[in-house]
Design a protein around this motif. Structure first.
Motif, PDB file in Angstrom:
ATOM      1  N   TYR A  49       0.858  -1.180   0.000  1.00  0.00           N
ATOM      2  CA  TYR A  49       0.000   0.000   0.000  1.00  0.00           C
ATOM      3  C   TYR A  49       0.895   1.230   0.000  1.00  0.00           C
ATOM      4  O   TYR A  49       2.018   1.204   0.477  1.00  0.00           O
ATOM      5  N   ALA A  50       0.372   2.325  -0.512  1.00  0.00           N
ATOM      6  CA  ALA A  50       1.177   3.532  -0.710  1.00  0.00           C
ATOM      7  C   ALA A  50       1.539   4.248   0.587  1.00  0.00           C
ATOM      8  O   ALA A  50       2.462   5.055   0.599  1.00  0.00           O
ATOM      9  N   SER A  51       0.866   3.975   1.680  1.00  0.00           N
ATOM     10  CA  SER A  51       1.151   4.654   2.942  1.00  0.00           C
ATOM     11  C   SER A  51       2.150   3.862   3.780  1.00  0.00           C
ATOM     12  O   SER A  51       2.142   2.636   3.777  1.00  0.00           O
ATOM     13  N   SER A  52       2.959   4.586   4.538  1.00  0.00           N
ATOM     14  CA  SER A  52       3.906   3.946   5.457  1.00  0.00           C
ATOM     15  C   SER A  52       3.387   3.950   6.895  1.00  0.00           C
ATOM     16  O   SER A  52       4.118   3.620   7.819  1.00  0.00           O
ATOM     17  N   THR A  53       2.116   4.289   7.085  1.00  0.00           N
ATOM     18  CA  THR A  53       1.527   4.401   8.417  1.00  0.00           C
ATOM     19  C   THR A  53       0.527   3.274   8.647  1.00  0.00           C
ATOM     20  O   THR A  53      -0.458   3.146   7.907  1.00  0.00           O
ATOM     21  N   ALA A  54       0.769   2.461   9.683  1.00  0.00           N
ATOM     22  CA  ALA A  54      -0.064   1.290   9.952  1.00  0.00           C
ATOM     23  C   ALA A  54      -1.532   1.645  10.148  1.00  0.00           C
ATOM     24  O   ALA A  54      -2.416   0.956   9.632  1.00  0.00           O
ATOM     25  N   SER A  55      -1.816   2.724  10.872  1.00  0.00           N
ATOM     26  CA  SER A  55      -3.211   3.077  11.132  1.00  0.00           C
ATOM     27  C   SER A  55      -3.946   3.476   9.852  1.00  0.00           C
ATOM     28  O   SER A  55      -5.131   3.188   9.695  1.00  0.00           O
ATOM     29  N   VAL A  56      -3.236   4.107   8.917  1.00  0.00           N
ATOM     30  CA  VAL A  56      -3.840   4.463   7.632  1.00  0.00           C
ATOM     31  C   VAL A  56      -4.169   3.200   6.849  1.00  0.00           C
ATOM     32  O   VAL A  56      -5.268   3.031   6.316  1.00  0.00           O
ATOM     33  N   VAL A  57      -3.206   2.289   6.774  1.00  0.00           N
ATOM     34  CA  VAL A  57      -3.397   1.030   6.034  1.00  0.00           C
ATOM     35  C   VAL A  57      -4.547   0.232   6.647  1.00  0.00           C
ATOM     36  O   VAL A  57      -5.424  -0.270   5.931  1.00  0.00           O
ATOM     37  N   ALA A  58      -4.576   0.128   7.962  1.00  0.00           N
ATOM     38  CA  ALA A  58      -5.637  -0.612   8.643  1.00  0.00           C
ATOM     39  C   ALA A  58      -7.004   0.025   8.378  1.00  0.00           C
ATOM     40  O   ALA A  58      -7.986  -0.684   8.125  1.00  0.00           O
ATOM     41  N   GLY A  59      -7.062   1.336   8.417  1.00  0.00           N
ATOM     42  CA  GLY A  59      -8.328   2.027   8.162  1.00  0.00           C
ATOM     43  C   GLY A  59      -8.836   1.811   6.748  1.00  0.00           C
ATOM     44  O   GLY A  59     -10.027   1.543   6.544  1.00  0.00           O
ATOM     45  N   VAL A  60      -7.953   1.916   5.780  1.00  0.00           N
ATOM     46  CA  VAL A  60      -8.344   1.686   4.376  1.00  0.00           C
ATOM     47  C   VAL A  60      -8.826   0.250   4.201  1.00  0.00           C
ATOM     48  O   VAL A  60      -9.860  -0.005   3.576  1.00  0.00           O
ATOM     49  N   ALA A  61      -8.089  -0.699   4.768  1.00  0.00           N
ATOM     50  CA  ALA A  61      -8.457  -2.109   4.637  1.00  0.00           C
ATOM     51  C   ALA A  61      -9.799  -2.394   5.322  1.00  0.00           C
ATOM     52  O   ALA A  61     -10.652  -3.093   4.754  1.00  0.00           O
ATOM     53  N   SER A  62      -9.998  -1.845   6.511  1.00  0.00           N
ATOM     54  CA  SER A  62     -11.260  -2.049   7.243  1.00  0.00           C
ATOM     55  C   SER A  62     -12.439  -1.514   6.447  1.00  0.00           C
ATOM     56  O   SER A  62     -13.458  -2.199   6.284  1.00  0.00           O
ATOM     57  N   ARG A  63     -12.316  -0.276   5.954  1.00  0.00           N
ATOM     58  CA  ARG A  63     -13.409   0.331   5.191  1.00  0.00           C
ATOM     59  C   ARG A  63     -13.668  -0.432   3.893  1.00  0.00           C
ATOM     60  O   ARG A  63     -14.819  -0.634   3.510  1.00  0.00           O
ATOM     61  N   ALA A  64     -12.599  -0.865   3.221  1.00  0.00           N
ATOM     62  CA  ALA A  64     -12.759  -1.577   1.950  1.00  0.00           C
ATOM     63  C   ALA A  64     -13.520  -2.880   2.153  1.00  0.00           C
ATOM     64  O   ALA A  64     -14.474  -3.168   1.429  1.00  0.00           O
ATOM     65  N   LEU A  65     -13.125  -3.673   3.134  1.00  0.00           N
ATOM     66  CA  LEU A  65     -13.795  -4.955   3.338  1.00  0.00           C
ATOM     67  C   LEU A  65     -15.185  -4.768   3.922  1.00  0.00           C
ATOM     68  O   LEU A  65     -16.123  -5.453   3.515  1.00  0.00           O
ATOM     69  N   SER A  66     -15.350  -3.828   4.848  1.00  0.00           N
ATOM     70  CA  SER A  66     -16.669  -3.585   5.431  1.00  0.00           C
ATOM     71  C   SER A  66     -17.666  -3.165   4.361  1.00  0.00           C
ATOM     72  O   SER A  66     -18.810  -3.612   4.355  1.00  0.00           O
ATOM     73  N   SER A  67     -17.241  -2.330   3.421  1.00  0.00           N
ATOM     74  CA  SER A  67     -18.106  -1.888   2.335  1.00  0.00           C
ATOM     75  C   SER A  67     -18.426  -3.042   1.379  1.00  0.00           C
ATOM     76  O   SER A  67     -19.562  -3.233   0.979  1.00  0.00           O
ATOM     77  N   PHE A  68     -17.419  -3.815   1.066  1.00  0.00           N
ATOM     78  CA  PHE A  68     -17.574  -4.919   0.114  1.00  0.00           C
ATOM     79  C   PHE A  68     -18.434  -6.037   0.692  1.00  0.00           C
ATOM     80  O   PHE A  68     -19.309  -6.574   0.020  1.00  0.00           O
ATOM     81  N   ALA A  69     -18.179  -6.407   1.943  1.00  0.00           N
ATOM     82  CA  ALA A  69     -18.846  -7.560   2.554  1.00  0.00           C
ATOM     83  C   ALA A  69     -20.144  -7.201   3.254  1.00  0.00           C
ATOM     84  O   ALA A  69     -20.894  -8.070   3.658  1.00  0.00           O
ATOM     85  N   ARG A  70     -20.393  -5.923   3.438  1.00  0.00           N
ATOM     86  CA  ARG A  70     -21.604  -5.422   4.075  1.00  0.00           C
ATOM     87  C   ARG A  70     -21.733  -5.823   5.558  1.00  0.00           C
ATOM     88  O   ARG A  70     -22.815  -6.062   6.069  1.00  0.00           O
ATOM     89  N   PHE A  71     -20.610  -5.940   6.215  1.00  0.00           N
ATOM     90  CA  PHE A  71     -20.580  -6.047   7.671  1.00  0.00           C
ATOM     91  C   PHE A  71     -19.321  -5.329   8.135  1.00  0.00           C
ATOM     92  O   PHE A  71     -18.391  -5.125   7.369  1.00  0.00           O
ATOM     93  N   THR A  72     -19.334  -4.901   9.379  1.00  0.00           N
ATOM     94  CA  THR A  72     -18.211  -4.122   9.893  1.00  0.00           C
ATOM     95  C   THR A  72     -17.120  -5.037  10.416  1.00  0.00           C
ATOM     96  O   THR A  72     -17.397  -5.988  11.147  1.00  0.00           O
ATOM     97  N   THR A  73     -15.899  -4.738  10.026  1.00  0.00           N
ATOM     98  CA  THR A  73     -14.752  -5.488  10.526  1.00  0.00           C
ATOM     99  C   THR A  73     -13.618  -4.513  10.838  1.00  0.00           C
ATOM    100  O   THR A  73     -13.623  -3.386  10.356  1.00  0.00           O
ATOM    101  N   THR A  74     -12.710  -4.953  11.636  1.00  0.00           N
ATOM    102  CA  THR A  74     -11.536  -4.168  11.983  1.00  0.00           C
ATOM    103  C   THR A  74     -10.310  -4.849  11.404  1.00  0.00           C
ATOM    104  O   THR A  74     -10.187  -6.068  11.498  1.00  0.00           O
ATOM    105  N   ALA A  75      -9.416  -4.062  10.818  1.00  0.00           N
ATOM    106  CA  ALA A  75      -8.148  -4.592  10.320  1.00  0.00           C
ATOM    107  C   ALA A  75      -7.018  -4.043  11.171  1.00  0.00           C
ATOM    108  O   ALA A  75      -7.080  -2.920  11.663  1.00  0.00           O
ATOM    109  N   ILE A  76      -6.009  -4.852  11.327  1.00  0.00           N
ATOM    110  CA  ILE A  76      -4.793  -4.437  12.023  1.00  0.00           C
ATOM    111  C   ILE A  76      -3.643  -4.690  11.058  1.00  0.00           C
ATOM    112  O   ILE A  76      -3.507  -5.785  10.518  1.00  0.00           O
ATOM    113  N   ALA A  77      -2.857  -3.656  10.801  1.00  0.00           N
ATOM    114  CA  ALA A  77      -1.757  -3.746   9.834  1.00  0.00           C
ATOM    115  C   ALA A  77      -0.410  -3.741  10.548  1.00  0.00           C
ATOM    116  O   ALA A  77      -0.195  -2.946  11.469  1.00  0.00           O
TER     117      ALA A  77
END
Length: 191
Positions: A49-77
């Protein structure tokens, strides 16, 4: 581009929050991840991913999967250094332990100041626990399902968390090392 291991919390556990790992990869590709590769069915992905910040990567991943799968999840990078530190600690503390009895919990935020002592107080005499910033290592020789520590980590730390056993963490670390080596080779080839 920076290499990341992304651990999703609570997917493909029980009957709810089911999603195929191919769908996870698709969601991350759509969100701008480079070459995401899934490991097992429990929400483990390695990629860039283009960011070097774990919280940014985790946030993008969480939002991407939550939107795609239609349930809320948390990602940890985790970056390669953080993941390698967890692998080293998992190996040093109980090198002969059965992999299924040795887990690392990855925390979404810093643990409460009292977490270390509170978790130690919950330990069975055969268990060991170590808190390393946002990673908690637990060795439970009688089984992780019987451990009072395992069931209390989120409450005691005040953070969302997701756990993986030692074998899974080592496998993901190898995948991330391979991704980063490929990235370096591409960079050298383009110079």
């Amino acid at each position: 581009m920076y290499g990341w291991a992304v651990f999703f919390r609570g997917i493909n556990v029980g009957r709810t929050s089911r999603v195929g790992m191919a769908d996870v990869v698709t969601a991350l590709c759509t969100a701008g991840f480079d070459s995401p590769t899934a490991y097992a069915q429990s929400g483990n992905v390695v990629g860039g991913y283009a960011s070097s910040t774990a919280s940014v990567v985790a946030g993008v991943a969480s939002r991407a999967l939550s939107s795609f799968a239609r349930f809320t999840t948390t990602a940890i990078a985790l970056d390669a250094t953080s993941l390698e530190n967890a692998c080293t600690a998992l190996t040093q503390h109980a090198p002969d332990a059965v992999d299924a009895n040795f887990h690392a919990w990855f925390l979404a935020s810093d643990p409460a100041q009292t977490a270390r002592e509170s978790l130690r107080l919950l330990c069975h005499p055969t268990e060991a626990v170590e808190v390393q910033q946002r990673i908690i290592l637990v060795h439970a020789p009688n089984g992780i399902g019987r451990s009072k520590v395992a069931g209390a980590i989120e409450q005691v730390t005040g953070s969302l968390a997701t756990a993986r056993n030692r074998r899974t963490i080592h496998a993901i670390s190898k995948l991330l090392a391979h991704y980063n080596a490929t990235l370096r080779n591409q960079s050298v080839g383009s110079d």
